[in-house]
Scaffold this motif. Structure first.
Motif, PDB file in Angstrom:
ATOM      1  N   SER A 182      11.230  10.295  -0.083  1.00 37.50           N
ATOM      2  CA  SER A 182       9.744  10.595  -0.452  1.00 37.50           C
ATOM      3  C   SER A 182       8.616  10.053   0.420  1.00 37.50           C
ATOM      4  CB  SER A 182       9.788   9.876  -2.024  1.00 37.50           C
ATOM      5  OG  SER A 182       9.725   8.723  -2.059  1.00 37.50           O
ATOM      6  N   CYS A 183       9.052   9.426   1.481  1.00 37.79           N
ATOM      7  CA  CYS A 183       8.235   8.794   2.356  1.00 37.79           C
ATOM      8  C   CYS A 183       7.384  10.117   2.910  1.00 37.79           C
ATOM      9  CB  CYS A 183       9.097   8.167   3.473  1.00 37.79           C
ATOM     10  SG  CYS A 183       7.907   7.511   4.748  1.00 37.79           S
ATOM     11  N   VAL A 184       5.944   9.669   3.080  1.00 39.32           N
ATOM     12  CA  VAL A 184       5.275  10.829   3.493  1.00 39.32           C
ATOM     13  C   VAL A 184       4.830  10.533   4.904  1.00 39.32           C
ATOM     14  CG1 VAL A 184       4.483  11.463   1.331  1.00 39.32           C
ATOM     15  CG2 VAL A 184       3.065   9.674   2.518  1.00 39.32           C
ATOM     16  N   GLY A 185       5.217   9.549   5.604  1.00 37.75           N
ATOM     17  CA  GLY A 185       5.010   9.212   7.093  1.00 37.75           C
ATOM     18  C   GLY A 185       3.594   8.714   7.337  1.00 37.75           C
ATOM     19  N   CYS A 186       2.812   8.206   6.137  1.00 46.44           N
ATOM     20  CA  CYS A 186       1.530   7.684   6.395  1.00 46.44           C
ATOM     21  C   CYS A 186       1.493   6.358   7.182  1.00 46.44           C
ATOM     22  CB  CYS A 186       0.769   7.379   5.112  1.00 46.44           C
ATOM     23  SG  CYS A 186       1.585   6.131   4.223  1.00 46.44           S
ATOM     24  N   ARG A 187       2.823   5.624   7.048  1.00 49.89           N
ATOM     25  CA  ARG A 187       2.928   4.269   8.113  1.00 49.89           C
ATOM     26  C   ARG A 187       1.925   3.086   7.700  1.00 49.89           C
ATOM     27  NH1 ARG A 187       4.626   6.486  14.200  1.00 49.89           N
ATOM     28  NH2 ARG A 187       6.515   6.660  13.413  1.00 49.89           N
ATOM     29  N   LEU A 188       1.416   3.398   6.554  1.00 49.35           N
ATOM     30  CA  LEU A 188       0.674   2.119   6.279  1.00 49.35           C
ATOM     31  C   LEU A 188       1.427   0.793   6.034  1.00 49.35           C
ATOM     32  CD1 LEU A 188      -1.529   3.631   3.272  1.00 49.35           C
ATOM     33  CD2 LEU A 188      -2.284   2.679   5.206  1.00 49.35           C
ATOM     34  N   CYS A 189       2.736   1.025   5.864  1.00 46.47           N
ATOM     35  CA  CYS A 189       3.971   0.043   5.814  1.00 46.47           C
ATOM     36  C   CYS A 189       4.044  -0.592   7.102  1.00 46.47           C
ATOM     37  CB  CYS A 189       5.220   0.488   5.305  1.00 46.47           C
ATOM     38  SG  CYS A 189       5.982   2.008   6.078  1.00 46.47           S
ATOM     39  N   GLU A 190       4.016   0.160   8.136  1.00 48.57           N
ATOM     40  CA  GLU A 190       4.263  -0.472   9.527  1.00 48.57           C
ATOM     41  C   GLU A 190       3.136  -1.269   9.834  1.00 48.57           C
ATOM     42  OE1 GLU A 190       5.609   2.907  12.253  1.00 48.57           O
ATOM     43  OE2 GLU A 190       7.424   3.013  10.685  1.00 48.57           O
ATOM     44  N   ILE A 218       9.684   1.327  10.348  1.00 49.67           N
ATOM     45  CA  ILE A 218      10.367   1.547   8.989  1.00 49.67           C
ATOM     46  C   ILE A 218      10.641   2.945   8.579  1.00 49.67           C
ATOM     47  CG2 ILE A 218       9.581   1.138   6.653  1.00 49.67           C
ATOM     48  CD1 ILE A 218       8.007  -1.109   7.124  1.00 49.67           C
ATOM     49  N   THR A 219       9.585   3.668   8.931  1.00 48.04           N
ATOM     50  CA  THR A 219       9.772   5.251   9.010  1.00 48.04           C
ATOM     51  C   THR A 219      10.952   5.876   9.364  1.00 48.04           C
ATOM     52  OG1 THR A 219       8.240   5.803  10.735  1.00 48.04           O
ATOM     53  CG2 THR A 219       7.381   5.956   8.425  1.00 48.04           C
ATOM     54  N   SER A 220      11.197   5.445  10.623  1.00 47.95           N
ATOM     55  CA  SER A 220      12.515   6.061  11.257  1.00 47.95           C
ATOM     56  C   SER A 220      13.841   5.265  10.327  1.00 47.95           C
ATOM     57  CB  SER A 220      12.627   5.659  12.706  1.00 47.95           C
ATOM     58  OG  SER A 220      13.055   4.499  12.985  1.00 47.95           O
ATOM     59  N   HIS A 221      13.696   3.938   9.992  1.00 46.30           N
ATOM     60  CA  HIS A 221      14.861   3.665   9.271  1.00 46.30           C
ATOM     61  C   HIS A 221      15.024   4.237   7.966  1.00 46.30           C
ATOM     62  CE1 HIS A 221      15.918   0.392  12.029  1.00 46.30           C
ATOM     63  NE2 HIS A 221      15.111  -0.080  11.820  1.00 46.30           N
ATOM     64  N   LEU A 222      14.022   4.693   7.418  1.00 45.30           N
ATOM     65  CA  LEU A 222      13.881   5.212   6.075  1.00 45.30           C
ATOM     66  C   LEU A 222      14.538   6.860   6.141  1.00 45.30           C
ATOM     67  CD1 LEU A 222      10.543   4.374   4.255  1.00 45.30           C
ATOM     68  CD2 LEU A 222      12.815   3.568   3.829  1.00 45.30           C
ATOM     69  N   LYS A 223      14.274   7.487   7.247  1.00 44.10           N
ATOM     70  CA  LYS A 223      15.027   8.789   7.601  1.00 44.10           C
ATOM     71  C   LYS A 223      16.543   8.701   7.513  1.00 44.10           C
ATOM     72  CE  LYS A 223      11.320  10.979   9.714  1.00 44.10           C
ATOM     73  NZ  LYS A 223      10.457  10.987  11.221  1.00 44.10           N
ATOM     74  N   GLU A 229       0.837  -1.261  -0.042  1.00 42.89           N
ATOM     75  CA  GLU A 229       0.013   0.014   0.003  1.00 42.89           C
ATOM     76  C   GLU A 229       0.849   1.131  -0.057  1.00 42.89           C
ATOM     77  OE1 GLU A 229      -3.973   0.109   2.130  1.00 42.89           O
ATOM     78  OE2 GLU A 229      -3.100  -1.627   3.301  1.00 42.89           O
ATOM     79  N   CYS A 230       2.231   1.075  -0.122  1.00 46.60           N
ATOM     80  CA  CYS A 230       2.990   2.370   0.016  1.00 46.60           C
ATOM     81  C   CYS A 230       2.529   3.393  -1.117  1.00 46.60           C
ATOM     82  CB  CYS A 230       4.482   2.049  -0.245  1.00 46.60           C
ATOM     83  SG  CYS A 230       5.554   3.437  -0.377  1.00 46.60           S
ATOM     84  N   PRO A 231       2.144   4.363  -0.820  1.00 44.60           N
ATOM     85  CA  PRO A 231       1.781   5.463  -2.131  1.00 44.60           C
ATOM     86  C   PRO A 231       3.168   5.763  -2.839  1.00 44.60           C
ATOM     87  CG  PRO A 231       1.719   6.483   0.053  1.00 44.60           C
ATOM     88  CD  PRO A 231       1.833   5.067   0.330  1.00 44.60           C
ATOM     89  N   LYS A 232       4.147   5.731  -2.432  1.00 44.57           N
ATOM     90  CA  LYS A 232       5.340   6.328  -3.328  1.00 44.57           C
ATOM     91  C   LYS A 232       6.071   5.278  -3.477  1.00 44.57           C
ATOM     92  CE  LYS A 232       4.694  10.570  -2.222  1.00 44.57           C
ATOM     93  NZ  LYS A 232       4.375  11.176  -3.315  1.00 44.57           N
ATOM     94  N   LYS A 233       5.849   3.957  -3.755  1.00 41.72           N
ATOM     95  CA  LYS A 233       6.370   2.693  -4.214  1.00 41.72           C
ATOM     96  C   LYS A 233       7.792   2.599  -3.761  1.00 41.72           C
ATOM     97  CE  LYS A 233       2.736   1.549  -6.814  1.00 41.72           C
ATOM     98  NZ  LYS A 233       1.724   1.449  -5.833  1.00 41.72           N
ATOM     99  N   ILE A 234       8.062   2.526  -2.422  1.00 36.17           N
ATOM    100  CA  ILE A 234       9.368   2.613  -1.923  1.00 36.17           C
ATOM    101  C   ILE A 234       9.830   1.208  -1.829  1.00 36.17           C
ATOM    102  CG2 ILE A 234      10.835   3.362   0.208  1.00 36.17           C
ATOM    103  CD1 ILE A 234       8.836   5.709   0.133  1.00 36.17           C
ATOM    104  N   ASN A 235      10.761   0.818  -2.163  1.00 34.98           N
ATOM    105  CA  ASN A 235      11.411  -0.657  -2.000  1.00 34.98           C
ATOM    106  C   ASN A 235      12.007  -0.703  -0.677  1.00 34.98           C
ATOM    107  OD1 ASN A 235      12.653  -3.088  -2.152  1.00 34.98           O
ATOM    108  ND2 ASN A 235      13.353  -2.782  -4.338  1.00 34.98           N
ATOM    109  N   ILE A 236      11.148  -0.778   0.212  1.00 32.84           N
ATOM    110  CA  ILE A 236      11.671  -0.895   1.642  1.00 32.84           C
ATOM    111  C   ILE A 236      12.408  -1.958   2.155  1.00 32.84           C
ATOM    112  CG2 ILE A 236      10.620  -1.065   4.153  1.00 32.84           C
ATOM    113  CD1 ILE A 236       7.950   0.101   2.887  1.00 32.84           C
ATOM    114  N   PRO A 237      12.384  -3.283   1.649  1.00 31.61           N
ATOM    115  CA  PRO A 237      13.246  -4.201   2.186  1.00 31.61           C
ATOM    116  C   PRO A 237      14.660  -4.278   1.641  1.00 31.61           C
ATOM    117  CG  PRO A 237      11.432  -5.133   0.588  1.00 31.61           C
ATOM    118  CD  PRO A 237      10.986  -3.700   0.943  1.00 31.61           C
TER     119      PRO A 237
HETATM  120  S1  SF4 Z   1       5.048   5.466   5.641  1.00 35.49           S
HETATM  121 FE1  SF4 Z   1       5.505   3.557   4.567  1.00 35.49          FE
HETATM  122  S2  SF4 Z   1       3.963   3.419   3.441  1.00 35.49           S
HETATM  123 FE2  SF4 Z   1       3.856   5.426   3.729  1.00 35.49          FE
HETATM  124  S3  SF4 Z   1       5.107   6.587   2.130  1.00 35.49           S
HETATM  125 FE3  SF4 Z   1       6.392   6.009   4.003  1.00 35.49          FE
HETATM  126  S4  SF4 Z   1       7.325   3.887   3.279  1.00 35.49           S
HETATM  127 FE4  SF4 Z   1       5.401   4.291   2.067  1.00 35.49          FE
END
Ligand code: SF4
Ligand code: SF4
Length: 376
Positions: free
Chosen positions: A347-355, A364-369, A305-313
Motif C-alpha cells: 500500500s506504500c505510495v512512495g512519498c518517502r516521508l519515512c526515509e 525503506i521504500t525499496s525494502h517494502l517492495k 507521517e506515513c499516510p498508510k500507517k505501515i508498520n515499517i520496523p
Molecule cells: S513512502 Fe514511506 S511514508 Fe510514504 S507511504 Fe510508503 S512507507 Fe509510508
C-alpha cells in the motif's frame, strides 16, 4: 531412548501441526492418504510418540490420530499427547466439554500425556479462577491422562514459580533449538534448567525453529556441509535437542514423507553430539549473528507521517528473519496477521516521508517492495 513411559521409546516425536493438505486446500483439508504413508513409515522405523492439539489444523489434526493411528494400530504401541486450549476456556465447565470432544475426535479412551496448552504469564489468573490445575490433576486421578504437564511460551522466571507451586507437573514442553538456546526472548536454556533442576522431564518443540534451521543462509549450511556432507542441515538441529539430558521427546512438525525419512534416519541410530560437533554448532550460531541485516533500531520515527500507517520496523524485522533462514513461510503467517486490517507493504505510495525521518538512512521504500513480493 527415553524411559519416561516405563519402557524405552525413541526420542523423536511426530508433531501433527504442519501436515500436508490437498492442493489448493485449507488447514482442514488434510491429505489423509499422504499422512497415512508418513505415519506408517514413522511407526515402521520404530517410533511411537505423536503430539496433537485441539486447535491444530482447525481441529482436524485430532481426527488424524483416529484415522491414521487408532483405527490401525494397537493402543499399547503408540503414545498420544493432547492439550487443553486455554484461550477457549470461559468457565469451569468448558474443561470437561473440550476434553470429551478431544476423546471423541481421537477415538481414544485416555491420553498418554495431557497438557495445559501454551501457559504464559497471562494465563495464570485464568487457571486459578477456573480451577484449571485441579481439572488437570483430576484427569490423572480418573485415569484419563497417564501423565500431566503443560507447554510453555514465556521467559524462565515465571516458570520457576509455576513449577514450585505445582509439583504434580511431570513434563513441560519447551521451545528449544540451538539459535534460541541463549536468546534473551525465548530463554531456552534457562527454561530447560528450571525444569531439570526440579527433576521435571522436558519435551522439545520447535527444534528446527519451525523449519527455519533446515534451510538457513548459505553461510550456515556451508559450516555443516563442510564438516559432514552426508548429514542434512536439519539433522544438526534435531540432534542438538535430543542430546540434552532428561528429554522425553523431540517433536518435529513433519509435512512430507521426505522429512519423516530424514528425521527417522537421524534418530534411528541416534548419537549425541560430539565436542567437535558442538563447536560447529557454536560456529553456526556466531555466523547467524554476522549475516548482514537491515540496521533498523525500531525507533519508529519513520511511522509518524506515513499516510498508510505501515508498520515499517516490523516489516523490516521480518525481512531480516527471511535473510537468516531463507524461507518466507514463517514470516508470511505473522505478516498476514499484522496487516489484516491494513498497512500492507504494497500500500506504500512512495512519498518517502519515512526515509526523511530515518536516522539510519535506510532505503525503506525499496525494502517494502521486496517485502510485498515475498510476503503477500
Ligand atoms: S513512502 Fe514511506 S511514508 Fe510514504 S507511504 Fe510508503 S512507507 Fe509510508
Ligand atoms: S526510522 Fe529507520 S531505524 Fe527507525 S524504525 Fe524506521 S526504519 Fe527503523
Amino acid at each position: 531412548m527415553s524411559d519416561f513411559f516405563g519402557k524405552n521409546i525413541k526420542e523423536l516425536g511426530f508433531g501433527l501441526m504442519r501436515l500436508p493438505v490437498v492442493p489448493g486446500g485449507e488447514q482442514k483439508d488434510i491429505d489423509f492418504e499422504q499422512v497415512q504413508k508418513m505415519v506408517d513409515l514413522f511407526i515402521e522405523r520404530g517410533f511411537s510418540y505423536f503430539d496433537t492439539a485441539y486447535l491444530y489444523h482447525n481441529g482436524y489434526s485430532e481426527t488424524v490420530v483416529k484415522r491414521c493411528l487408532v483405527d490401525k494400530y494397537p493402543r499399547g504401541s503408540f503414545q498420544v499427547v493432547d492439550k487443553m486450549p486455554l484461550w477457549n476456556i470461559k468457565g469451569k465447565e468448558d474443561y470437561e466439554k473440550i476434553f470429551r470432544t478431544q476423546l471423541e475426535r481421537t477415538g481414544l479412551e485416555y491420553f498418554d500425556v495431557y497438557y495445559l496448552h501454551g501457559i504464559g504469564v497471562g494465563s495464570l489468573d485464568l487457571l486459578d479462577k477456573t480451577g484449571g490445575w485441579e481439572y488437570l490433576r483430576s484427569l490423572k486421578d480418573r485415569g484419563l491422562a497417564k501423565h500431566i504437564g503443560f507447554s510453555y511460551h514465556s521467559p524462565a522466571e515465571p516458570l520457576n514459580r509455576i513449577l514450585d507451586s505445582h509439583p504434580e507437573v511431570e513434563l513441560v514442553q519447551l521451545q528449544i533449538n540451538y539459535v534460541d538456546w541463549d536468546s534473551e526472548s525465548v530463554q531456552s536454556r534457562l527454561c530447560y534448567e528450571a525444569c531439570r533442576s526440579r527433576g521435571v522431564r522436558v519435551a522439545v518443540m520447535e527444534p528446527v525453529k519451525g523449519g527455519s534451521l533446515a534451510n538457513p543462509h548459505p553461510n550456515i549450511q556451508k559450516i555443516f556441509k563442510d564438516y559432514n556432507p552426508e548429514a542434512s542441515v536439519a539433522s544438526w538441529a534435531i540432534r542438538f535437542a535430543a542430546s540434552l539430558e532428561g528429554v522425553v521427546s523431540v517433536l518435529s512438525g513433519m509435512s512430507s514423507l521426505e522429512q519423516v525419512d530424514d528425521n527417522t534416519k537421524t534418530m534411528s541410530d541416534f548419537k549425541p553430539l560430539t565436542e567437535a560437533e558442538r563447536a560447529k554448532i557454536a560456529e553456526a550460531v556466531s555466523a547467524f549473528a554476522k549475516i548482514p541485516t537491515i540496521p533498523c533500531t525500531s525507533c519508529k520515527y519513520c511511522m509518524d507521517e506515513c499516510p498508510k500507517k505501515i508498520n515499517i520496523p516490523s516489516i523490516l524485522g521480518m525481512l531480516n528473519e527471511y535473510e537468516k533462514y531463507q524461507s518466507a513461510a514463517n514470516q508470511k503467517f505473522g505478516y498476514s496477521m499484522m496487516t489484516a486490517m491494513g498497512g500492507k507493504a504494497s500500500s506504500c505510495v512512495g512519498c518517502r516521508l519515512c526515509e526523511k525521518h530515518c536516522p539510519q538512512n535506510i532505503p525503506i521504500t525499496s525494502h517494502l517492495k521486496k517485502a510485498a513480493k515475498l510476503f503477500e
